[in-house]
Design a protein around this motif. Structure first.
Motif, PDB file in Angstrom:
ATOM      1  N   LEU A  36      -0.545 -24.392  34.071  1.00 28.90           N
ATOM      2  CA  LEU A  36      -0.389 -23.056  34.472  1.00 28.90           C
ATOM      3  C   LEU A  36      -1.377 -22.496  33.835  1.00 28.90           C
ATOM      4  O   LEU A  36      -1.775 -22.611  32.532  1.00 28.90           O
ATOM      5  N   ASN A  37      -1.819 -21.472  34.445  1.00 31.78           N
ATOM      6  CA  ASN A  37      -2.882 -20.267  34.166  1.00 31.78           C
ATOM      7  C   ASN A  37      -2.791 -19.060  34.770  1.00 31.78           C
ATOM      8  O   ASN A  37      -3.445 -19.113  36.089  1.00 31.78           O
ATOM      9  N   TYR A  38      -1.673 -18.298  34.780  1.00 33.12           N
ATOM     10  CA  TYR A  38      -1.382 -17.054  35.359  1.00 33.12           C
ATOM     11  C   TYR A  38      -1.422 -15.909  34.708  1.00 33.12           C
ATOM     12  O   TYR A  38      -1.266 -15.995  33.449  1.00 33.12           O
ATOM     13  N   VAL A  39      -2.019 -14.593  35.300  1.00 36.61           N
ATOM     14  CA  VAL A  39      -2.075 -13.491  34.850  1.00 36.61           C
ATOM     15  C   VAL A  39      -1.380 -12.314  35.459  1.00 36.61           C
ATOM     16  O   VAL A  39      -1.282 -12.467  36.806  1.00 36.61           O
ATOM     17  N   ALA A  40      -0.684 -11.470  34.591  1.00 38.80           N
ATOM     18  CA  ALA A  40      -0.131 -10.307  35.327  1.00 38.80           C
ATOM     19  C   ALA A  40      -1.344  -9.572  36.037  1.00 38.80           C
ATOM     20  O   ALA A  40      -2.284  -9.373  35.623  1.00 38.80           O
ATOM     21  N   PRO A  41      -0.857  -9.094  37.446  1.00 35.83           N
ATOM     22  CA  PRO A  41      -1.857  -8.146  37.938  1.00 35.83           C
ATOM     23  C   PRO A  41      -2.338  -6.997  37.165  1.00 35.83           C
ATOM     24  O   PRO A  41      -3.584  -6.798  37.420  1.00 35.83           O
ATOM     25  N   SER A  42      -1.747  -6.644  36.407  1.00 32.98           N
ATOM     26  CA  SER A  42      -2.159  -5.479  35.607  1.00 32.98           C
ATOM     27  C   SER A  42      -3.339  -5.883  34.569  1.00 32.98           C
ATOM     28  O   SER A  42      -3.954  -5.023  34.164  1.00 32.98           O
ATOM     29  N   ALA A  43      -3.316  -6.917  34.257  1.00 32.20           N
ATOM     30  CA  ALA A  43      -4.283  -7.675  33.461  1.00 32.20           C
ATOM     31  C   ALA A  43      -5.334  -8.112  34.031  1.00 32.20           C
ATOM     32  O   ALA A  43      -6.233  -8.843  33.312  1.00 32.20           O
ATOM     33  N   ARG A  44      -5.462  -8.288  35.159  1.00 28.52           N
ATOM     34  CA  ARG A  44      -6.510  -9.267  35.924  1.00 28.52           C
ATOM     35  C   ARG A  44      -7.860  -8.360  35.614  1.00 28.52           C
ATOM     36  O   ARG A  44      -7.988  -7.298  35.533  1.00 28.52           O
ATOM     37  N   PHE A  45      -8.680  -9.378  35.384  1.00 27.56           N
ATOM     38  CA  PHE A  45     -10.278  -8.700  35.199  1.00 27.56           C
ATOM     39  C   PHE A  45     -10.364  -7.999  33.841  1.00 27.56           C
ATOM     40  O   PHE A  45     -11.459  -7.499  33.567  1.00 27.56           O
ATOM     41  N   ARG A  46      -9.388  -8.622  32.910  1.00 30.49           N
ATOM     42  CA  ARG A  46      -9.790  -7.901  31.469  1.00 30.49           C
ATOM     43  C   ARG A  46     -10.031  -9.172  30.376  1.00 30.49           C
ATOM     44  O   ARG A  46      -9.903  -8.773  29.537  1.00 30.49           O
ATOM     45  N   GLY A  47     -10.292 -10.500  30.842  1.00 30.48           N
ATOM     46  CA  GLY A  47     -10.720 -11.523  30.095  1.00 30.48           C
ATOM     47  C   GLY A  47      -9.386 -12.162  29.606  1.00 30.48           C
ATOM     48  O   GLY A  47      -9.626 -13.225  28.937  1.00 30.48           O
ATOM     49  N   VAL A  48      -8.185 -11.889  29.933  1.00 24.03           N
ATOM     50  CA  VAL A  48      -7.089 -12.626  29.430  1.00 24.03           C
ATOM     51  C   VAL A  48      -7.041 -13.913  29.974  1.00 24.03           C
ATOM     52  O   VAL A  48      -7.004 -15.040  29.099  1.00 24.03           O
TER      53      VAL A  48
END
Length: 155
Positions: free
Chosen positions: A85-97
């Motif tokens: 798994l490697n999923y990011v919240a839409p609000s944190a996308r493109f922030r390096g998370v």
């Protein structure tokens, strides 16, 4: 920008579920085409109860990334040397998370003795993984849902 990446805990299940479902629903359009049945199938085990089952699974290691005290990404590795798994919240996308979480998981696999990591990337994520040095094992035939990928870990 700094993130806290840590081992996931049972009390994180609801927040992890919310991140996974939002990420799949809002960011993976290329994979599900906004088809409600595909989304329902994909997210069926991403409920808080499903997350608790994952956390209890032998050989399944889950991590979360926090930004400003909020869980904004969920990752998992397996005892077989895979990133599951490697999923990011839409609000944190493109922030390096996602990049930071992936680096954490790669280091985790290397520390457990794996010379190579493996994963199956969605259409949405494959470009991200290519940019992080991952290579495709084979190209899918149109019917394949995911791209098998690998990366040499460590030096």
């Amino acid at each position: 920008m700094s993130f806290l990446i840590r081992e996931a805990q049972r009390e994180d299940a609801s927040a992890m579920s919310a991140v996974l479902i939002a990420s799949i629903t809002e960011l993976c359009h290329a994979d599900h085409g906004d088809d409600r049945e595909k989304i329902a199938d994909w997210t069926a085990n991403k409920t808080p109860a499903g997350i608790l089952d994952m956390l209890a699974r032998e050989g399944f290691f889950m991590a979360v990334a926090e930004l400003d005290g909020q869980i904004v990404a969920v990752g998992a590795t397996t005892a077989a040397g895979e990133i599951a798994l490697n999923y990011v919240a839409p609000s944190a996308r493109f922030r390096g998370v996602s990049k930071a979480l992936l680096a954490h998981m790669e280091a985790d696999l290397a520390s457990r003795g794996f010379a190579e990591g493996k994963l199956r990337a969605t259409t949405t994520a494959k470009t991200f993984y290519f940019a992080q040095g991952w290579s495709a094992d084979t190209l899918p035939d149109g019917a394949a849902a995911c791209f098998a990928m690998h990366k040499r870990l460590g030096r």
